[in-house]
Design a protein around this motif. Sequence first.
Motif, PDB file in Angstrom:
ATOM      1  N   GLY A  55      43.101  58.428  20.190  1.00 15.76           N
ATOM      2  CA  GLY A  55      43.207  59.748  21.348  1.00 15.76           C
ATOM      3  C   GLY A  55      41.419  60.439  21.148  1.00 15.76           C
ATOM      4  O   GLY A  55      41.282  60.791  22.030  1.00 15.76           O
ATOM      5  N   ALA A  56      40.596  60.257  20.135  1.00 18.29           N
ATOM      6  CA  ALA A  56      40.094  60.912  20.667  1.00 18.29           C
ATOM      7  C   ALA A  56      38.862  60.507  20.944  1.00 18.29           C
ATOM      8  O   ALA A  56      37.684  60.538  21.306  1.00 18.29           O
ATOM      9  N   LEU A  57      39.363  60.780  23.020  1.00 18.55           N
ATOM     10  CA  LEU A  57      38.264  60.353  23.861  1.00 18.55           C
ATOM     11  C   LEU A  57      38.187  60.966  24.841  1.00 18.55           C
ATOM     12  O   LEU A  57      39.627  61.375  25.649  1.00 18.55           O
ATOM     13  N   ALA A  58      37.141  61.522  25.289  1.00 19.38           N
ATOM     14  CA  ALA A  58      37.568  62.938  26.690  1.00 19.38           C
ATOM     15  C   ALA A  58      36.106  62.126  27.307  1.00 19.38           C
ATOM     16  O   ALA A  58      35.278  62.274  27.388  1.00 19.38           O
ATOM     17  N   PHE A  59      36.991  62.765  29.262  1.00 17.34           N
ATOM     18  CA  PHE A  59      35.448  62.496  29.613  1.00 17.34           C
ATOM     19  C   PHE A  59      35.436  63.706  30.246  1.00 17.34           C
ATOM     20  O   PHE A  59      35.662  65.147  29.760  1.00 17.34           O
ATOM     21  N   ILE A  60      34.135  63.650  29.952  1.00 18.13           N
ATOM     22  CA  ILE A  60      32.878  65.176  29.904  1.00 18.13           C
ATOM     23  C   ILE A  60      32.288  64.918  31.201  1.00 18.13           C
ATOM     24  O   ILE A  60      31.352  64.241  31.395  1.00 18.13           O
ATOM     25  N   THR A  61      32.527  65.525  33.013  1.00 19.00           N
ATOM     26  CA  THR A  61      32.298  65.077  33.671  1.00 19.00           C
ATOM     27  C   THR A  61      31.783  66.310  34.795  1.00 19.00           C
ATOM     28  O   THR A  61      32.724  67.425  34.904  1.00 19.00           O
ATOM     29  N   GLY A  62      31.031  66.069  36.356  1.00 18.89           N
ATOM     30  CA  GLY A  62      31.092  66.996  37.360  1.00 18.89           C
ATOM     31  C   GLY A  62      32.327  66.817  37.994  1.00 18.89           C
ATOM     32  O   GLY A  62      32.469  67.303  38.679  1.00 18.89           O
ATOM     33  N   ARG A  63      33.097  65.726  38.380  1.00 22.46           N
ATOM     34  CA  ARG A  63      34.114  64.703  39.023  1.00 22.46           C
ATOM     35  C   ARG A  63      35.102  65.930  38.507  1.00 22.46           C
ATOM     36  O   ARG A  63      35.569  66.657  37.680  1.00 22.46           O
ATOM     37  N   SER A  64      36.091  66.536  39.435  1.00 20.16           N
ATOM     38  CA  SER A  64      37.437  67.229  38.724  1.00 20.16           C
ATOM     39  C   SER A  64      38.192  66.146  38.697  1.00 20.16           C
ATOM     40  O   SER A  64      37.585  65.123  38.373  1.00 20.16           O
ATOM     41  N   ILE A  65      38.870  66.929  37.992  1.00 20.79           N
ATOM     42  CA  ILE A  65      39.930  65.618  37.195  1.00 20.79           C
ATOM     43  C   ILE A  65      40.381  65.558  38.395  1.00 20.79           C
ATOM     44  O   ILE A  65      41.065  64.040  37.382  1.00 20.79           O
ATOM     45  N   ALA A  66      41.249  65.925  39.461  1.00 21.95           N
ATOM     46  CA  ALA A  66      42.029  64.725  40.700  1.00 21.95           C
ATOM     47  C   ALA A  66      41.045  63.785  40.651  1.00 21.95           C
ATOM     48  O   ALA A  66      42.016  63.029  41.224  1.00 21.95           O
ATOM     49  N   ALA A  67      39.760  64.127  40.655  1.00 23.39           N
ATOM     50  CA  ALA A  67      39.236  63.062  41.313  1.00 23.39           C
ATOM     51  C   ALA A  67      38.801  61.700  40.498  1.00 23.39           C
ATOM     52  O   ALA A  67      39.080  60.581  40.779  1.00 23.39           O
ATOM     53  N   VAL A  68      38.586  61.644  39.154  1.00 20.38           N
ATOM     54  CA  VAL A  68      38.363  61.006  38.333  1.00 20.38           C
ATOM     55  C   VAL A  68      39.934  60.281  37.972  1.00 20.38           C
ATOM     56  O   VAL A  68      39.673  59.071  38.458  1.00 20.38           O
ATOM     57  N   ASP A  69      41.346  61.462  38.685  1.00 25.99           N
ATOM     58  CA  ASP A  69      42.577  60.403  37.806  1.00 25.99           C
ATOM     59  C   ASP A  69      42.481  59.398  39.221  1.00 25.99           C
ATOM     60  O   ASP A  69      43.066  58.324  39.162  1.00 25.99           O
ATOM     61  N   GLY A  70      42.052  59.432  40.746  1.00 23.85           N
ATOM     62  CA  GLY A  70      42.231  58.899  41.823  1.00 23.85           C
ATOM     63  C   GLY A  70      41.559  57.627  41.170  1.00 23.85           C
ATOM     64  O   GLY A  70      41.944  56.610  41.740  1.00 23.85           O
ATOM     65  N   LEU A  71      40.569  57.706  40.485  1.00 26.94           N
ATOM     66  CA  LEU A  71      39.221  56.851  40.569  1.00 26.94           C
ATOM     67  C   LEU A  71      39.713  55.785  39.918  1.00 26.94           C
ATOM     68  O   LEU A  71      39.298  54.595  39.897  1.00 26.94           O
ATOM     69  N   PHE A  72      40.114  56.435  37.827  1.00 28.26           N
ATOM     70  CA  PHE A  72      40.746  55.284  36.786  1.00 28.26           C
ATOM     71  C   PHE A  72      42.726  55.108  37.354  1.00 28.26           C
ATOM     72  O   PHE A  72      42.610  54.545  36.405  1.00 28.26           O
ATOM     73  N   ASP A  73      42.924  55.896  38.492  1.00 31.93           N
ATOM     74  CA  ASP A  73      44.162  55.443  38.029  1.00 31.93           C
ATOM     75  C   ASP A  73      44.336  53.699  38.005  1.00 31.93           C
ATOM     76  O   ASP A  73      44.227  52.721  38.086  1.00 31.93           O
ATOM     77  N   PRO A  74      45.397  53.575  36.658  1.00 31.86           N
ATOM     78  CA  PRO A  74      46.443  54.413  36.599  1.00 31.86           C
ATOM     79  C   PRO A  74      46.547  54.676  35.651  1.00 31.86           C
ATOM     80  O   PRO A  74      46.797  55.853  34.721  1.00 31.86           O
TER      81      PRO A  74
END
Length: 273
Positions: A55-74
């Motif tokens: 679980g020690a993995l995280a995105f650190i991004t300039g995109r919004s969380i909503a945009a990232v969720d839409g991109l990587f869904d599910p």
Amino acid sequence: MNIQTDLTPRLPDGRWALFLDIDGTLLEHAAHPDSVSVSDDLRLLLETVERRLDGALAFITGRSIAAVDGLFDPLKLRIAGLYGLEHRLTPDGQIEAADEPADMAALADEIELELASQAVYVERKGPVLAIHTRAAPHLLIRATELVEAALARLPKGYRVIAGNAGVELMPLEAAKGAAIRRFMQLDPFSGRRPVFLGDDTSDENGFETVNAAGGISIRVKPQGETAARFAIADVASAIAWLEANFGAVDKQANRDDVMAASRIPTEASPPSR
């Protein structure tokens, strides 16, 4: 003092915490942020990496969380969005969101009136305003002038960050390094050694933070000075490096070949800012 970054690190077995930028690191840049897509192979790789790192993995991004969720869904991962102004500390947790201030909305309206009809994309990200000039590089100077002039009109506490193909205006507290430090205080990141992959000016603060923590900082396709201690040639090589170091166990036999293919020489020194 110059730091010779002549190879991409092959990580030994250990307790690692992995932080990943998205655009330019995992995905090739596009003229419009919505023009990119995520392959099933990349989703599967990230799922594998998260499982191997407990679980020690995280995105650190300039995109919004909503945009990232839409991109990587599910797929949903831990994430700091908008350079750390938004957080989701667990994959299924609540999103700490950030709203668009009225003064930022008014400024975005003005800039759109001047530039949006000229192949420039003005992206509203709550308290962050991004002007993308990849499709109109000759307008980068004008876009930068507009946001720099806006600093005098906005409340104190904003800064301008110039990127490879655009410019962003954001609060001072928007910093990838701060987001990484926050995750490193929490399970399952605490007590691990951090690794951060990024590709742009906005990632430099994250590189500095990881360096100070004794971690591994890697810049993808570096241009000019960087605080990153290592470099990777391009997005494809970055994904190959992730797979070689954190991917499926049965692919580890190809690790040396992948590492050799991803090495590039570059001279780098910490930025003065």
